[in-house]
Write an enzyme that holds these catalytic residues in place. Sequence first.
Site, PDB file in Angstrom:
ATOM      1  N   ASP A  93     -12.401   6.985   3.641  1.00  0.00           N
ATOM      2  CA  ASP A  93     -11.197   6.734   4.436  1.00  0.00           C
ATOM      3  C   ASP A  93     -10.777   5.259   4.367  1.00  0.00           C
ATOM      4  O   ASP A  93      -9.680   4.906   4.784  1.00  0.00           O
ATOM      5  CB  ASP A  93     -11.440   7.163   5.888  1.00  0.00           C
ATOM      6  CG  ASP A  93     -10.148   7.318   6.667  1.00  0.00           C
ATOM      7  OD1 ASP A  93      -9.067   7.282   6.044  1.00  0.00           O
ATOM      8  OD2 ASP A  93     -10.226   7.483   7.903  1.00  0.00           O
ATOM      9  N   LYS A 153     -10.456  12.630   8.364  1.00  0.00           N
ATOM     10  CA  LYS A 153     -10.030  12.201   9.695  1.00  0.00           C
ATOM     11  C   LYS A 153      -9.991  13.381  10.647  1.00  0.00           C
ATOM     12  O   LYS A 153      -9.812  14.523  10.202  1.00  0.00           O
ATOM     13  CB  LYS A 153      -8.612  11.617   9.614  1.00  0.00           C
ATOM     14  CG  LYS A 153      -8.499  10.296   8.895  1.00  0.00           C
ATOM     15  CD  LYS A 153      -7.058   9.817   8.886  1.00  0.00           C
ATOM     16  CE  LYS A 153      -6.917   8.486   8.168  1.00  0.00           C
ATOM     17  NZ  LYS A 153      -7.545   7.365   8.868  1.00  0.00           N
ATOM     18  N   ASP A 212       1.427   6.159   5.755  1.00  0.00           N
ATOM     19  CA  ASP A 212       0.486   5.214   5.145  1.00  0.00           C
ATOM     20  C   ASP A 212       1.052   4.565   3.870  1.00  0.00           C
ATOM     21  O   ASP A 212       0.342   3.856   3.170  1.00  0.00           O
ATOM     22  CB  ASP A 212      -0.841   5.936   4.854  1.00  0.00           C
ATOM     23  CG  ASP A 212      -2.047   5.021   4.974  1.00  0.00           C
ATOM     24  OD1 ASP A 212      -1.913   3.931   5.560  1.00  0.00           O
ATOM     25  OD2 ASP A 212      -3.122   5.397   4.471  1.00  0.00           O
ATOM     26  N   LYS A 223       0.844  -1.204   0.000  1.00  0.00           N
ATOM     27  CA  LYS A 223       0.000   0.000   0.000  1.00  0.00           C
ATOM     28  C   LYS A 223       0.879   1.254   0.000  1.00  0.00           C
ATOM     29  O   LYS A 223       1.705   1.445   0.886  1.00  0.00           O
ATOM     30  CB  LYS A 223      -0.916  -0.005   1.223  1.00  0.00           C
ATOM     31  CG  LYS A 223      -1.735   1.285   1.388  1.00  0.00           C
ATOM     32  CD  LYS A 223      -2.683   1.215   2.602  1.00  0.00           C
ATOM     33  CE  LYS A 223      -3.383   2.554   2.832  1.00  0.00           C
ATOM     34  NZ  LYS A 223      -4.248   2.556   4.044  1.00  0.00           N
ATOM     35  N   ARG A 268      -7.929  -0.466   0.775  1.00  0.00           N
ATOM     36  CA  ARG A 268      -8.472  -1.648   0.101  1.00  0.00           C
ATOM     37  C   ARG A 268      -8.884  -1.329  -1.337  1.00  0.00           C
ATOM     38  O   ARG A 268      -8.862  -2.187  -2.201  1.00  0.00           O
ATOM     39  CB  ARG A 268      -9.632  -2.228   0.927  1.00  0.00           C
ATOM     40  CG  ARG A 268     -10.774  -1.275   1.133  1.00  0.00           C
ATOM     41  CD  ARG A 268     -11.684  -1.670   2.291  1.00  0.00           C
ATOM     42  NE  ARG A 268     -11.146  -1.242   3.594  1.00  0.00           N
ATOM     43  CZ  ARG A 268     -11.761  -1.450   4.753  1.00  0.00           C
ATOM     44  NH1 ARG A 268     -12.924  -2.091   4.794  1.00  0.00           N
ATOM     45  NH2 ARG A 268     -11.213  -1.028   5.875  1.00  0.00           N
ATOM     46  N   ASP A 288      -2.760  10.092   3.874  1.00  0.00           N
ATOM     47  CA  ASP A 288      -4.155   9.687   3.996  1.00  0.00           C
ATOM     48  C   ASP A 288      -4.900  10.645   4.923  1.00  0.00           C
ATOM     49  O   ASP A 288      -4.844  10.513   6.140  1.00  0.00           O
ATOM     50  CB  ASP A 288      -4.226   8.252   4.528  1.00  0.00           C
ATOM     51  CG  ASP A 288      -5.659   7.778   4.716  1.00  0.00           C
ATOM     52  OD1 ASP A 288      -6.585   8.437   4.172  1.00  0.00           O
ATOM     53  OD2 ASP A 288      -5.861   6.746   5.398  1.00  0.00           O
TER      54      ASP A 288
HETATM   55  N1  BES Z   1      -4.466   4.248   6.885  1.00  0.00           N
HETATM   56  C1  BES Z   1      -5.637   3.991   7.622  1.00  0.00           C
HETATM   57  C2  BES Z   1      -5.432   2.935   8.701  1.00  0.00           C
HETATM   58  C3  BES Z   1      -4.755   3.392   9.947  1.00  0.00           C
HETATM   59  C4  BES Z   1      -5.408   4.191  10.850  1.00  0.00           C
HETATM   60  C5  BES Z   1      -3.504   2.942  10.254  1.00  0.00           C
HETATM   61  C6  BES Z   1      -4.797   4.560  12.030  1.00  0.00           C
HETATM   62  C7  BES Z   1      -2.878   3.292  11.435  1.00  0.00           C
HETATM   63  C8  BES Z   1      -3.525   4.107  12.322  1.00  0.00           C
HETATM   64  C9  BES Z   1      -6.746   3.492   6.697  1.00  0.00           C
HETATM   65  O1  BES Z   1      -6.734   4.004   5.423  1.00  0.00           O
HETATM   66  C10 BES Z   1      -8.034   3.881   7.326  1.00  0.00           C
HETATM   67  O2  BES Z   1      -8.282   5.056   7.419  1.00  0.00           O
HETATM   68  N2  BES Z   1      -8.822   2.912   7.742  1.00  0.00           N
HETATM   69  C11 BES Z   1     -10.057   3.172   8.378  1.00  0.00           C
HETATM   70  C12 BES Z   1     -11.062   2.187   7.861  1.00  0.00           C
HETATM   71  C13 BES Z   1     -12.467   2.480   8.313  1.00  0.00           C
HETATM   72  C14 BES Z   1     -12.972   3.748   7.643  1.00  0.00           C
HETATM   73  C15 BES Z   1     -13.328   1.323   7.970  1.00  0.00           C
HETATM   74  C16 BES Z   1      -9.853   3.013   9.885  1.00  0.00           C
HETATM   75  O3  BES Z   1      -9.163   2.080  10.284  1.00  0.00           O
HETATM   76  O4  BES Z   1     -10.353   3.848  10.630  1.00  0.00           O
HETATM   77 ZN    ZN Z   2      -4.954   4.630   4.702  1.00  0.00          ZN
HETATM   78 MN    MN Z   3      -7.837   5.836   5.315  1.00  0.00          MN
END
Ligand code: BES
Ligand code: ZN
Ligand code: MN
Length: 535
Positions: A387, A317, A328, A305, A391, A310
């Site tokens: 967010d 966020k 990220d 990835k 995926r 992000d």
């Molecule tokens: N890059 C983030 C995941 C992440 C968040 C890694 C905090 C480390 C610390 C990912 O793209 C993301 O934002 N995932 C969301 C998914 C949700 C919207 C289903 C998450 O984990 O909040």
């Molecule tokens: Zn992310």
């Molecule tokens: Mn994200």
Amino acid sequence: MDEVKSIHFAPPVATSGSEPSRLKLARSTLNRQVNIPKMQFHARPTAPPTQRTACAVVGVFEHRRTSSAARLINKASSNGIARAMRRGDMDGKVGSSLVLHDLGGIKADRVLLVGCGARKAMDDTRYRKVLAHAADALNKTGARDAIWYLADLEVEGRDIHWKCRQGLETCRERLYRFDRLKSEATPPARLSRFTFGLPSKDEASDATRAITTGSAISNGVDLARDLGNLPGNVCTPTYLAERARELASAHPHLKAKVLSESDMKRLEMNTLLSVARGSREPAKLISIHYTGAPKSEPPVVLVGKGVTFDSGGISIKPAAAMDEMKFDMCGAASVFDTIRALAELELRLNVVGIVPATENLPDGNASKPGDIVTSMSGQTVEVLNTDAEGRLILCDALTYAARFEPDVVIDIATLTGACVIALGAHASGLFCNDKPLGDALLAAGEYAGDRAWPLPLWEDYQEQLKSNFADFANVGGREAGAITAACFLARFCKEYRWAHLDIAGAAWLGGSKKGATGRPVKLLTQFLLDRARGE
Ligand code: BES
Ligand code: ZN
Ligand code: MN
């Protein structure tokens, strides 16, 4: 941006004479590209009392017990070590250390005593802790060279090769600095020559192999950390593509290929492109091909990835710690620098690295919650949360991976906050549709000190991804967030053996230790080393 420093790469002692010159050249070109510390590592059999050195590093245990090297030095120095321990300056506990100067009867200027805890049963975790304290204490002395006698401590089930690798990798990890964006660099470590003192000749070739392997792995880890630590305004998708090209041009067995947004449009990578819509930086699909085996051999495909920042997109966020979303792209970094390590080691394998790279930003043109996109696989996805972008870029990259007719595919992604909650920073989450592949990754992580831990990919969780309007949604609600993310990816990996590493917790540390860890370069390189050896 990247400062080119003069690089020293310690050649493997035992094999340097027999090494083909093309290979030597390839290694030196690889290492000239990057900022690798000028530390030389060696290994040789030595009798501790008679060895001239600025610092001898030896282990001592609780209750005034000594390691064999400490015992020999103690005897030659008429109880110099025992005296210090009796005075109570060193209790042998893990984390304690003591520098003794000018002990008579030996040739070392200093002896660094390193506390190893209870004498019985040293395990991997304790050994690594001891080494980290030893490396820190050693760096605090003014010694320019050192002999390290900690590889002859007994560790349950571990041999000299493993112990030397841990020694080298731990020292390199503790020496790592990222100061190239500060106007004043921290002065370089004084220590420049590090020798593993071996009990006998028998260990020399194992130790030397450990130095070669450990150096390549540490170079990979350092570079992955550098790439992760670079800010989002430097490390863009275009920057990642440049780095891939640079890496490929440094080694004859590497080739890089970069697809632009219009190439991706032609390939119908619409979920990937849907994430890039909100960004002014053009997305890239980067691949690096390492050919170390006959072309007919199916490759291992690593997919990383590469979200260089992000923000969450329209599903933005909160502000707190949002800066950490520059990390990220640590999956991408681990793919590049694992491939770098195996190119340095010239492993007999074919590996393809694929990195979908983009930013995720809000904009008038950005994807909106509720948008429906058709992935490269033809499956339609309702983007309920912008967010959950990882995926969306990975699924097209995973579809693309099939064209390399892979033996196995492994994706590496900072995918979910839920995985951080589940496993913290200690383990990457492991998901797979093939048990032997999962077991091999777990074992590699265990050996390399870069662990993963399995989570289920049961069909039951797939229901959470149901959508009223598309084939499925990109999010599955609060429950089991790391698992539903993996379930989403699994829908694109039905045609090959596949594993997914969620490195959201492992890839970087927050707080005062904020910075990229270089994980899981060690795990992946070990996995590939095991495969190349046919294990
Ligand atoms: N890059 C983030 C995941 C992440 C968040 C890694 C905090 C480390 C610390 C990912 O793209 C993301 O934002 N995932 C969301 C998914 C949700 C919207 C289903 C998450 O984990 O909040
Ligand atoms: Zn992310
Ligand atoms: Mn994200």
